[in-house]
Design a protein around this motif. Structure first.
Motif, PDB file in Angstrom:
ATOM      1  N   TYR A 198       0.832  -1.199   0.000  1.00  0.00           N
ATOM      2  CA  TYR A 198       0.000   0.000   0.000  1.00  0.00           C
ATOM      3  C   TYR A 198       0.869   1.252   0.000  1.00  0.00           C
ATOM      4  CZ  TYR A 198      -3.351   3.523   1.493  1.00  0.00           C
ATOM      5  OH  TYR A 198      -4.129   4.655   1.571  1.00  0.00           O
ATOM      6  N   LEU A 199       1.893   1.248   0.817  1.00  0.00           N
ATOM      7  CA  LEU A 199       2.787   2.399   0.900  1.00  0.00           C
ATOM      8  C   LEU A 199       3.491   2.635  -0.432  1.00  0.00           C
ATOM      9  CD1 LEU A 199       4.094   4.603   2.607  1.00  0.00           C
ATOM     10  CD2 LEU A 199       5.770   2.934   3.356  1.00  0.00           C
ATOM     11  N   GLN A 213       1.660  -1.643  14.378  1.00  0.00           N
ATOM     12  CA  GLN A 213       0.695  -0.557  14.487  1.00  0.00           C
ATOM     13  C   GLN A 213       1.374   0.752  14.895  1.00  0.00           C
ATOM     14  OE1 GLN A 213      -1.830  -1.483  12.725  1.00  0.00           O
ATOM     15  NE2 GLN A 213      -3.415  -0.987  14.209  1.00  0.00           N
ATOM     16  N   ALA A 214       2.288   0.675  15.854  1.00  0.00           N
ATOM     17  CA  ALA A 214       3.016   1.862  16.304  1.00  0.00           C
ATOM     18  C   ALA A 214       4.451   1.462  16.592  1.00  0.00           C
ATOM     19  CB  ALA A 214       2.383   2.455  17.556  1.00  0.00           C
ATOM     20  N   VAL A 215       5.356   2.388  16.320  1.00  0.00           N
ATOM     21  CA  VAL A 215       6.781   2.153  16.539  1.00  0.00           C
ATOM     22  C   VAL A 215       7.337   3.356  17.281  1.00  0.00           C
ATOM     23  CG1 VAL A 215       9.015   1.786  15.430  1.00  0.00           C
ATOM     24  CG2 VAL A 215       6.959   0.780  14.436  1.00  0.00           C
ATOM     25  N   SER A 216       8.177   3.076  18.265  1.00  0.00           N
ATOM     26  CA  SER A 216       8.768   4.141  19.076  1.00  0.00           C
ATOM     27  C   SER A 216      10.281   3.957  19.141  1.00  0.00           C
ATOM     28  CB  SER A 216       8.180   4.078  20.496  1.00  0.00           C
ATOM     29  OG  SER A 216       8.779   5.031  21.321  1.00  0.00           O
ATOM     30  N   SER A 217      10.980   5.056  19.006  1.00  0.00           N
ATOM     31  CA  SER A 217      12.429   5.053  19.209  1.00  0.00           C
ATOM     32  C   SER A 217      12.734   6.115  20.257  1.00  0.00           C
ATOM     33  CB  SER A 217      13.169   5.325  17.898  1.00  0.00           C
ATOM     34  OG  SER A 217      12.959   6.657  17.484  1.00  0.00           O
ATOM     35  N   GLU A 218      13.962   6.502  20.360  1.00  0.00           N
ATOM     36  CA  GLU A 218      14.332   7.461  21.405  1.00  0.00           C
ATOM     37  C   GLU A 218      13.582   8.791  21.274  1.00  0.00           C
ATOM     38  OE1 GLU A 218      18.293   9.381  23.499  1.00  0.00           O
ATOM     39  OE2 GLU A 218      18.514   8.060  21.772  1.00  0.00           O
ATOM     40  N   ALA A 237       2.869   5.944  13.909  1.00  0.00           N
ATOM     41  CA  ALA A 237       1.842   4.904  13.846  1.00  0.00           C
ATOM     42  C   ALA A 237       1.077   5.040  12.542  1.00  0.00           C
ATOM     43  CB  ALA A 237       0.884   5.036  15.026  1.00  0.00           C
ATOM     44  N   ASN A 238       0.423   3.952  12.153  1.00  0.00           N
ATOM     45  CA  ASN A 238      -0.395   4.038  10.946  1.00  0.00           C
ATOM     46  C   ASN A 238      -1.755   4.637  11.296  1.00  0.00           C
ATOM     47  OD1 ASN A 238      -2.416   1.948  11.466  1.00  0.00           O
ATOM     48  ND2 ASN A 238      -0.766   0.478  11.198  1.00  0.00           N
ATOM     49  N   GLY A 239      -2.563   4.870  10.299  1.00  0.00           N
ATOM     50  CA  GLY A 239      -3.834   5.565  10.475  1.00  0.00           C
ATOM     51  C   GLY A 239      -4.880   4.829  11.293  1.00  0.00           C
ATOM     52  N   THR A 240      -4.693   3.544  11.540  1.00  0.00           N
ATOM     53  CA  THR A 240      -5.662   2.784  12.332  1.00  0.00           C
ATOM     54  C   THR A 240      -5.149   2.507  13.740  1.00  0.00           C
ATOM     55  OG1 THR A 240      -4.804   0.631  11.615  1.00  0.00           O
ATOM     56  CG2 THR A 240      -6.529   1.650  10.252  1.00  0.00           C
ATOM     57  N   GLU A 300      -2.653   2.643  19.962  1.00  0.00           N
ATOM     58  CA  GLU A 300      -1.256   2.238  20.070  1.00  0.00           C
ATOM     59  C   GLU A 300      -0.332   3.462  20.111  1.00  0.00           C
ATOM     60  OE1 GLU A 300      -3.574  -1.178  18.639  1.00  0.00           O
ATOM     61  OE2 GLU A 300      -3.517   0.922  18.062  1.00  0.00           O
ATOM     62  N   PHE A 301      -0.667   4.479  19.312  1.00  0.00           N
ATOM     63  CA  PHE A 301       0.113   5.714  19.321  1.00  0.00           C
ATOM     64  C   PHE A 301       0.035   6.384  20.693  1.00  0.00           C
ATOM     65  CE2 PHE A 301       0.629  10.285  18.592  1.00  0.00           C
ATOM     66  CZ  PHE A 301       1.854  10.299  17.935  1.00  0.00           C
ATOM     67  N   ALA A 302      -1.174   6.494  21.232  1.00  0.00           N
ATOM     68  CA  ALA A 302      -1.361   7.114  22.550  1.00  0.00           C
ATOM     69  C   ALA A 302      -0.615   6.333  23.627  1.00  0.00           C
ATOM     70  CB  ALA A 302      -2.835   7.215  22.889  1.00  0.00           C
ATOM     71  N   ARG A 303      -0.655   5.006  23.551  1.00  0.00           N
ATOM     72  CA  ARG A 303       0.067   4.180  24.530  1.00  0.00           C
ATOM     73  C   ARG A 303       1.562   4.465  24.469  1.00  0.00           C
ATOM     74  NH1 ARG A 303       0.089  -2.252  23.913  1.00  0.00           N
ATOM     75  NH2 ARG A 303       0.877  -1.558  21.911  1.00  0.00           N
ATOM     76  N   GLU A 304       2.122   4.560  23.276  1.00  0.00           N
ATOM     77  CA  GLU A 304       3.555   4.842  23.143  1.00  0.00           C
ATOM     78  C   GLU A 304       3.904   6.230  23.686  1.00  0.00           C
ATOM     79  OE1 GLU A 304       5.908   2.627  22.304  1.00  0.00           O
ATOM     80  OE2 GLU A 304       4.266   1.196  22.208  1.00  0.00           O
TER      81      GLU A 304
END
Length: 69
Positions: free
Chosen positions: A3-4, A21-26, A31-34, A38-42
């Motif tokens: 898709y990307l 769904q979401a990725v976090s680094s330093e 996060a993707n649109g859905t 997961e974004f809020a949790r990170e």
């Protein structure tokens, strides 16, 4: 990834792409649109305003709902 590549044909980051769904680094959280939960949790984990158990409990409640089957 298909898709990307279809919607951003000049994308060159395939080697770094992570299918989550979401990725976090330093310093970056993405996060993707859905993945609003997961974004809020990170973000909450990164801010360290609540114990990790509280963050995970919050996430589970809103992900699974009040009535779990």
């Amino acid at each position: 990834m298909d898709y990307l590549k279809q919607n951003a044909p000049n994308y060159k980051g395939e080697a770094n792409y992570i299918e989550k769904q979401a990725v976090s680094s330093e310093y970056i959280i993405t996060a993707n649109g859905t993945a609003s939960l997961e974004f809020a949790r990170e973000v909450m984990k990164k801010l360290e305003g609540f114990p990790i158990e509280a963050v995970e409990g919050w996430y589970k409640f809103f992900k699974d709902g009040f009535y779990q089957e």
